[in-house]
Scaffold this motif. Structure first.
Motif, PDB file in Angstrom:
ATOM      1  N   GLY A 130      29.261 -83.659  55.217  1.00  0.00           N
ATOM      2  CA  GLY A 130      29.239 -83.290  56.625  1.00  0.00           C
ATOM      3  C   GLY A 130      29.742 -81.907  56.962  1.00  0.00           C
ATOM      4  O   GLY A 130      29.755 -81.518  58.136  1.00  0.00           O
ATOM      5  N   LEU A 131      30.174 -81.126  55.968  1.00  0.00           N
ATOM      6  CA  LEU A 131      30.626 -79.761  56.248  1.00  0.00           C
ATOM      7  C   LEU A 131      29.445 -78.931  56.741  1.00  0.00           C
ATOM      8  O   LEU A 131      28.351 -78.975  56.174  1.00  0.00           O
ATOM      9  N   ILE A 132      29.656 -78.168  57.812  1.00  0.00           N
ATOM     10  CA  ILE A 132      28.587 -77.345  58.375  1.00  0.00           C
ATOM     11  C   ILE A 132      28.674 -75.910  57.850  1.00  0.00           C
ATOM     12  O   ILE A 132      27.680 -75.316  57.447  1.00  0.00           O
ATOM     13  N   GLY A 133      29.876 -75.338  57.868  1.00  0.00           N
ATOM     14  CA  GLY A 133      30.048 -73.958  57.415  1.00  0.00           C
ATOM     15  C   GLY A 133      30.448 -73.892  55.961  1.00  0.00           C
ATOM     16  O   GLY A 133      29.920 -74.597  55.113  1.00  0.00           O
ATOM     17  N   GLY A 134      31.428 -73.044  55.694  1.00  0.00           N
ATOM     18  CA  GLY A 134      31.902 -72.891  54.322  1.00  0.00           C
ATOM     19  C   GLY A 134      31.316 -71.651  53.664  1.00  0.00           C
ATOM     20  O   GLY A 134      30.098 -71.432  53.709  1.00  0.00           O
ATOM     21  N   VAL A 135      32.180 -70.832  53.059  1.00  0.00           N
ATOM     22  CA  VAL A 135      31.755 -69.590  52.415  1.00  0.00           C
ATOM     23  C   VAL A 135      32.421 -69.496  51.048  1.00  0.00           C
ATOM     24  O   VAL A 135      33.621 -69.753  50.910  1.00  0.00           O
ATOM     25  N   THR A 136      31.646 -69.119  50.032  1.00  0.00           N
ATOM     26  CA  THR A 136      32.202 -68.904  48.698  1.00  0.00           C
ATOM     27  C   THR A 136      32.476 -67.422  48.486  1.00  0.00           C
ATOM     28  O   THR A 136      31.823 -66.560  49.083  1.00  0.00           O
ATOM     29  N   ASP A 137      33.449 -67.127  47.639  1.00  0.00           N
ATOM     30  CA  ASP A 137      33.727 -65.732  47.277  1.00  0.00           C
ATOM     31  C   ASP A 137      32.555 -65.166  46.479  1.00  0.00           C
ATOM     32  O   ASP A 137      31.949 -65.880  45.666  1.00  0.00           O
ATOM     33  N   PRO A 138      32.234 -63.884  46.667  1.00  0.00           N
ATOM     34  CA  PRO A 138      31.169 -63.276  45.857  1.00  0.00           C
ATOM     35  C   PRO A 138      31.639 -63.088  44.418  1.00  0.00           C
ATOM     36  O   PRO A 138      32.834 -62.950  44.155  1.00  0.00           O
ATOM     37  N   GLU A 139      30.689 -63.062  43.511  1.00  0.00           N
ATOM     38  CA  GLU A 139      30.996 -62.852  42.097  1.00  0.00           C
ATOM     39  C   GLU A 139      30.760 -61.394  41.741  1.00  0.00           C
ATOM     40  O   GLU A 139      29.868 -60.743  42.289  1.00  0.00           O
ATOM     41  N   LEU A 140      31.563 -60.867  40.838  1.00  0.00           N
ATOM     42  CA  LEU A 140      31.450 -59.464  40.432  1.00  0.00           C
ATOM     43  C   LEU A 140      30.226 -59.283  39.539  1.00  0.00           C
ATOM     44  O   LEU A 140      30.226 -59.672  38.370  1.00  0.00           O
ATOM     45  N   THR A 141      29.164 -58.687  40.091  1.00  0.00           N
ATOM     46  CA  THR A 141      27.920 -58.448  39.357  1.00  0.00           C
ATOM     47  C   THR A 141      27.350 -57.093  39.772  1.00  0.00           C
ATOM     48  O   THR A 141      27.886 -56.414  40.656  1.00  0.00           O
ATOM     49  N   GLU A 142      26.243 -56.714  39.158  1.00  0.00           N
ATOM     50  CA  GLU A 142      25.577 -55.464  39.537  1.00  0.00           C
ATOM     51  C   GLU A 142      25.101 -55.510  40.983  1.00  0.00           C
ATOM     52  O   GLU A 142      25.018 -54.478  41.653  1.00  0.00           O
ATOM     53  N   ALA A 143      24.779 -56.701  41.469  1.00  0.00           N
ATOM     54  CA  ALA A 143      24.290 -56.832  42.839  1.00  0.00           C
ATOM     55  C   ALA A 143      25.392 -56.642  43.874  1.00  0.00           C
ATOM     56  O   ALA A 143      25.112 -56.273  45.023  1.00  0.00           O
ATOM     57  N   THR A 144      26.641 -56.891  43.497  1.00  0.00           N
ATOM     58  CA  THR A 144      27.743 -56.817  44.469  1.00  0.00           C
ATOM     59  C   THR A 144      28.645 -55.608  44.274  1.00  0.00           C
ATOM     60  O   THR A 144      29.378 -55.243  45.192  1.00  0.00           O
ATOM     61  N   CYS A 145      28.602 -54.976  43.097  1.00  0.00           N
ATOM     62  CA  CYS A 145      29.515 -53.867  42.818  1.00  0.00           C
ATOM     63  C   CYS A 145      28.740 -52.667  42.290  1.00  0.00           C
ATOM     64  O   CYS A 145      28.047 -52.763  41.266  1.00  0.00           O
ATOM     65  N   GLY A 146      28.865 -51.536  42.985  1.00  0.00           N
ATOM     66  CA  GLY A 146      28.196 -50.315  42.552  1.00  0.00           C
ATOM     67  C   GLY A 146      28.965 -49.544  41.506  1.00  0.00           C
ATOM     68  O   GLY A 146      28.484 -48.524  41.001  1.00  0.00           O
ATOM     69  N   ASN A 147      30.157 -49.982  41.192  1.00  0.00           N
ATOM     70  CA  ASN A 147      30.999 -49.325  40.183  1.00  0.00           C
ATOM     71  C   ASN A 147      31.403 -50.369  39.143  1.00  0.00           C
ATOM     72  O   ASN A 147      32.579 -50.488  38.779  1.00  0.00           O
ATOM     73  N   LEU A 148      30.419 -51.127  38.678  1.00  0.00           N
ATOM     74  CA  LEU A 148      30.676 -52.304  37.854  1.00  0.00           C
ATOM     75  C   LEU A 148      31.356 -51.972  36.534  1.00  0.00           C
ATOM     76  O   LEU A 148      32.251 -52.704  36.094  1.00  0.00           O
ATOM     77  N   GLU A 149      30.959 -50.876  35.898  1.00  0.00           N
ATOM     78  CA  GLU A 149      31.536 -50.540  34.595  1.00  0.00           C
ATOM     79  C   GLU A 149      33.048 -50.337  34.695  1.00  0.00           C
ATOM     80  O   GLU A 149      33.820 -50.854  33.891  1.00  0.00           O
ATOM     81  N   ALA A 150      33.478 -49.585  35.715  1.00  0.00           N
ATOM     82  CA  ALA A 150      34.909 -49.360  35.899  1.00  0.00           C
ATOM     83  C   ALA A 150      35.619 -50.648  36.274  1.00  0.00           C
ATOM     84  O   ALA A 150      36.741 -50.913  35.826  1.00  0.00           O
TER      85      ALA A 150
END
Length: 319
Positions: A130-150
């Protein structure tokens, strides 16, 4: 057969010995003695699985009723419930019911799981209840971080990315990772990870009426690592080499390098002491810094290592 041989024998040696005897001997190898039978008949101390599930749900949901009273300006102590029950008893469903109820009551909740995959599973289970909302933390990937190597380099060195790479990153204003974490932090029901709790439970639980730690609560609540004294010495040596490799050090960095050296020396001096039973015991050495400087320790350390451009020490020792 195993009872007749050295229990400390390496597994590969034990397997080879057993196989050779099976192939070469004409004698019969006696099987191990049968385990004693256990009487599993119903007694007054035994409850059914369904009864246990209902009890678990009642206790978890009861914590929310106390929160409602507290929100009503009455003085009530907070509640804590620890379930050490095994797989299949219903801990995940109790969590799902609790966060769905928290949402209906207007309370704020956070669920801390070991991995991002587990967080997504807890969210799906809560929505099924019955939960309507709810948000998960993003995962560190190329799609979310432009400085992934560092970011991966900092994480591999045992340092928090948000405290090291992010402050000086030129992509902060358009960072999807940062925006996703802000959205999760502002959400009424957040599904986060133990890694967030590892940066401080006060931060992970701030403003939350219900905090659920999913699996291995001790690991999430208490930041600790198991590390060999030699690794601590190597970490201190690396930091000292980095300090020697840069032309100048500001006062904060110089004080940090000295404090790390003192802590490592204390570990080296009395780290391993033989106990009566022959086991080794690791003494602890505190890294003492003023609170204001301790809060910027990861960033100070990261900038020093980046300026020196030398190999990073073991992650566990750095943590």
């Amino acid at each position: 057969w195993t009872a007749q041989h050295d229990a400390g024998m390496p597994a590969d040696e034990a397997a080879a010995l057993l196989l050779s005897q099976l192939l070469n001997t004409q004698e019969l190898i006696d099987p191990p003695a049968p385990l004693p039978t256990i009487d599993c008949r119903q007694t007054d101390d035994v409850v059914s699985l369904e009864q246990q599930r209902q009890l678990l749900q009642q206790r978890v949901l009861g914590l929310l009723d106390r929160q409602q009273i507290r929100r009503g300006k009455l003085t009530v102590e907070g509640g804590v419930y620890l379930s050490g029950s095994g797989t299949g008893v219903g801990k995940s469903r109790a969590t799902a019911l609790a966060v769905a109820k928290a949402e209906r009551l207007g309370l704020r909740a956070v669920v801390l799981s070991q991995t991002h995959k587990a967080s997504a599973e807890r969210l799906a289970e809560a929505r099924a209840e019955g939960l309507i909302g709810g948000v998960t933390d993003p995962e560190l990937t190329e799609a979310t971080c432009g400085n992934l190597e560092a970011a991966q380099e900092a994480r591999g060195a045992g340092l928090a990315v948000s405290a090291t790479v992010c402050p000086s990153c030129g992509l902060r204003d358009i960072c999807r990772m940062r925006a996703g974490l802000q959205a999760a932090d502002q959400a009424q029901i957040r599904f986060s990870t133990h890694a967030q709790a590892g940066m401080g439970m006060d931060r992970a639980a701030k403003g939350r009426d219900l905090i659920v730690i999913d699996e291995d609560a001790l690991e999430a609540v208490v930041r600790h690592v198991e590390v060999h004294p030699d690794e601590v010495a190597l970490a201190a040596q690396t930091v000292a080499q980095a300090a020697a490799a840069v032309p100048t050090l500001d006062d904060d960095t110089a004080e940090l390098v000295e404090a790390i050296g003192r802590a490592a020396a204390a570990v080296a001096a009395g780290a391993v002491a033989q106990t009566d039973c022959g086991a080794s015991q690791l003494d602890t050495a505190a890294l003492v810094l003023p609170d204001a400087k301790a809060s910027t320790l990861p960033l100070t350390l990261w900038r020093l290592l980046q300026r020196a451009k030398i190999g990073l020490p073991p992650a566990a020792a750095m943590r």
